[in-house]
Write a protein that holds these residues in place. Structure first.
Motif, mmCIF file in Angstrom:
data_model
loop_
_atom_site.group_PDB
_atom_site.id
_atom_site.type_symbol
_atom_site.label_atom_id
_atom_site.label_comp_id
_atom_site.label_asym_id
_atom_site.label_seq_id
_atom_site.Cartn_x
_atom_site.Cartn_y
_atom_site.Cartn_z
ATOM 1 N N LYS A 38 -24.770 13.322 -3.135
ATOM 2 C CA LYS A 38 -23.570 12.958 -3.801
ATOM 3 C C LYS A 38 -23.039 14.401 -4.489
ATOM 4 N N GLU A 39 -21.825 14.608 -4.470
ATOM 5 C CA GLU A 39 -21.090 15.619 -5.044
ATOM 6 C C GLU A 39 -20.199 15.271 -6.133
ATOM 7 N N GLU A 40 -20.306 15.644 -7.384
ATOM 8 C CA GLU A 40 -19.356 15.358 -8.250
ATOM 9 C C GLU A 40 -17.862 15.805 -8.046
ATOM 10 N N LYS A 41 -16.893 15.210 -8.245
ATOM 11 C CA LYS A 41 -15.542 15.600 -8.014
ATOM 12 C C LYS A 41 -14.929 15.522 -9.357
ATOM 13 N N ALA A 42 -13.798 16.590 -9.581
ATOM 14 C CA ALA A 42 -13.082 16.545 -10.872
ATOM 15 C C ALA A 42 -12.289 15.430 -10.952
ATOM 16 N N SER A 43 -11.729 14.844 -9.760
ATOM 17 C CA SER A 43 -10.628 13.981 -9.799
ATOM 18 C C SER A 43 -10.844 13.166 -8.389
ATOM 19 N N GLU A 44 -10.226 11.857 -8.422
ATOM 20 C CA GLU A 44 -10.305 11.115 -7.264
ATOM 21 C C GLU A 44 -8.770 10.835 -7.141
ATOM 22 N N THR A 45 -8.295 11.073 -5.562
ATOM 23 C CA THR A 45 -7.131 10.826 -5.236
ATOM 24 C C THR A 45 -6.990 9.260 -5.012
ATOM 25 N N VAL A 46 -6.046 8.703 -5.694
ATOM 26 C CA VAL A 46 -5.685 7.209 -5.394
ATOM 27 C C VAL A 46 -4.510 7.116 -4.674
ATOM 28 N N LEU A 47 -4.441 6.041 -3.658
ATOM 29 C CA LEU A 47 -3.034 5.679 -2.818
ATOM 30 C C LEU A 47 -3.185 4.254 -2.779
ATOM 31 N N VAL A 48 -1.819 3.928 -3.338
ATOM 32 C CA VAL A 48 -1.367 2.594 -3.117
ATOM 33 C C VAL A 48 -0.805 2.228 -1.849
ATOM 34 N N LEU A 49 -1.358 1.132 -1.043
ATOM 35 C CA LEU A 49 -1.105 0.934 0.386
ATOM 36 C C LEU A 49 -0.681 -0.444 0.415
ATOM 37 N N GLY A 50 0.440 -0.630 1.240
ATOM 38 C CA GLY A 50 0.658 -1.875 1.485
ATOM 39 C C GLY A 50 1.922 -2.246 2.620
ATOM 40 N N THR A 51 1.861 -3.462 2.832
ATOM 41 C CA THR A 51 2.829 -3.844 4.029
ATOM 42 C C THR A 51 4.174 -4.297 3.264
ATOM 43 N N VAL A 52 5.264 -3.707 3.837
ATOM 44 C CA VAL A 52 6.332 -4.091 2.826
ATOM 45 C C VAL A 52 6.936 -5.639 3.233
ATOM 46 N N LYS A 53 7.786 -6.062 2.173
ATOM 47 C CA LYS A 53 7.981 -7.575 2.297
ATOM 48 C C LYS A 53 9.255 -7.590 3.259
ATOM 49 N N GLY A 54 8.806 -8.668 4.103
ATOM 50 C CA GLY A 54 9.725 -8.945 5.352
ATOM 51 C C GLY A 54 8.749 -8.671 6.540
ATOM 52 N N ASP A 55 7.670 -8.070 6.478
ATOM 53 C CA ASP A 55 6.772 -7.492 7.657
ATOM 54 C C ASP A 55 5.335 -8.233 7.238
ATOM 55 N N VAL A 56 4.928 -8.734 8.474
ATOM 56 C CA VAL A 56 3.417 -9.416 8.334
ATOM 57 C C VAL A 56 2.481 -8.633 8.959
ATOM 58 N N HIS A 57 2.827 -7.545 9.875
ATOM 59 C CA HIS A 57 1.958 -6.808 10.772
ATOM 60 C C HIS A 57 1.210 -5.681 9.833
ATOM 61 N N ASP A 58 0.006 -5.954 9.881
ATOM 62 C CA ASP A 58 -0.884 -4.991 9.194
ATOM 63 C C ASP A 58 -2.037 -3.909 9.848
ATOM 64 N N VAL A 59 -1.904 -4.141 11.063
ATOM 65 C CA VAL A 59 -3.143 -3.313 11.784
ATOM 66 C C VAL A 59 -3.107 -1.973 11.411
ATOM 67 N N GLY A 60 -1.723 -1.446 11.428
ATOM 68 C CA GLY A 60 -1.584 -0.068 11.059
ATOM 69 C C GLY A 60 -2.225 0.198 9.690
ATOM 70 N N LYS A 61 -1.553 -0.565 8.674
ATOM 71 C CA LYS A 61 -2.008 -0.477 7.511
ATOM 72 C C LYS A 61 -3.681 -0.180 7.097
ATOM 73 N N ASN A 62 -4.035 -1.412 7.973
ATOM 74 C CA ASN A 62 -5.651 -1.337 7.872
ATOM 75 C C ASN A 62 -6.454 -0.313 8.219
ATOM 76 N N LEU A 63 -5.867 0.212 9.752
ATOM 77 C CA LEU A 63 -6.282 1.441 9.897
ATOM 78 C C LEU A 63 -6.314 2.559 9.082
ATOM 79 N N VAL A 64 -5.256 2.838 8.541
ATOM 80 C CA VAL A 64 -4.903 3.996 7.801
ATOM 81 C C VAL A 64 -5.896 3.749 6.366
ATOM 82 N N ASP A 65 -5.991 2.538 5.855
ATOM 83 C CA ASP A 65 -6.682 2.170 4.785
ATOM 84 C C ASP A 65 -8.299 2.807 5.042
ATOM 85 N N ILE A 66 -8.710 2.296 6.269
ATOM 86 C CA ILE A 66 -10.263 2.666 6.720
ATOM 87 C C ILE A 66 -10.377 3.936 6.800
ATOM 88 N N ILE A 67 -9.381 4.821 7.406
ATOM 89 C CA ILE A 67 -9.519 6.218 7.658
ATOM 90 C C ILE A 67 -9.725 7.062 6.198
#
Length: 105
Positions: A38-67
């Motif tokens: 483990k390496e200590e990090k001074a800060s952790e980058t946080v990203l809020v990720l979601g599929t916008v209202k009106g859309d139900v396709h989340d394959v791309g979002k899930n791929l981005v989440d994993i990566i």
């Protein structure tokens, strides 16, 4: 994952198999994580990720989440059909530095 990316880029592999490979890699990293240095990090980058209202396709979002998760980001996945208020609430609650909005159309 480099080979998977090259196969996808050349058209030899379809997106669902790329996603499955990424999920397998994430599970492997999660299993090995307790044994990795483990390496200590001074800060952790946080990203809020979601599929916008009106859309139900989340394959791309899930791929981005994993990566991003595999590369040290803390991803707050608020799911599908998220309206702007849900994004705003999540950003404030988790003190996120970035927002990722996925939309098929």
């Amino acid at each position: 994952m480099k080979v998977i990316g090259e196969l996808f880029g050349s058209g030899q592999m379809q997106l669902p198999f790329v996603l499955q490979s990424a999920e397998t890699m994430k599970a492997t990293v999660d299993a090995l994580n307790p044994y990795l240095p483990k390496e200590e990090k001074a800060s952790e980058t946080v990203l809020v990720l979601g599929t916008v209202k009106g859309d139900v396709h989340d394959v791309g979002k899930n791929l981005v989440d994993i990566i991003l998760s595999n590369n040290g980001f803390k991803v707050i996945n608020i799911g599908i059909k998220a309206d702007i208020n849900e994004f705003i609430i999540a950003v404030r609650e988790h003190k996120a530095q970035a927002i990722g909005m996925s939309g098929y159309l």
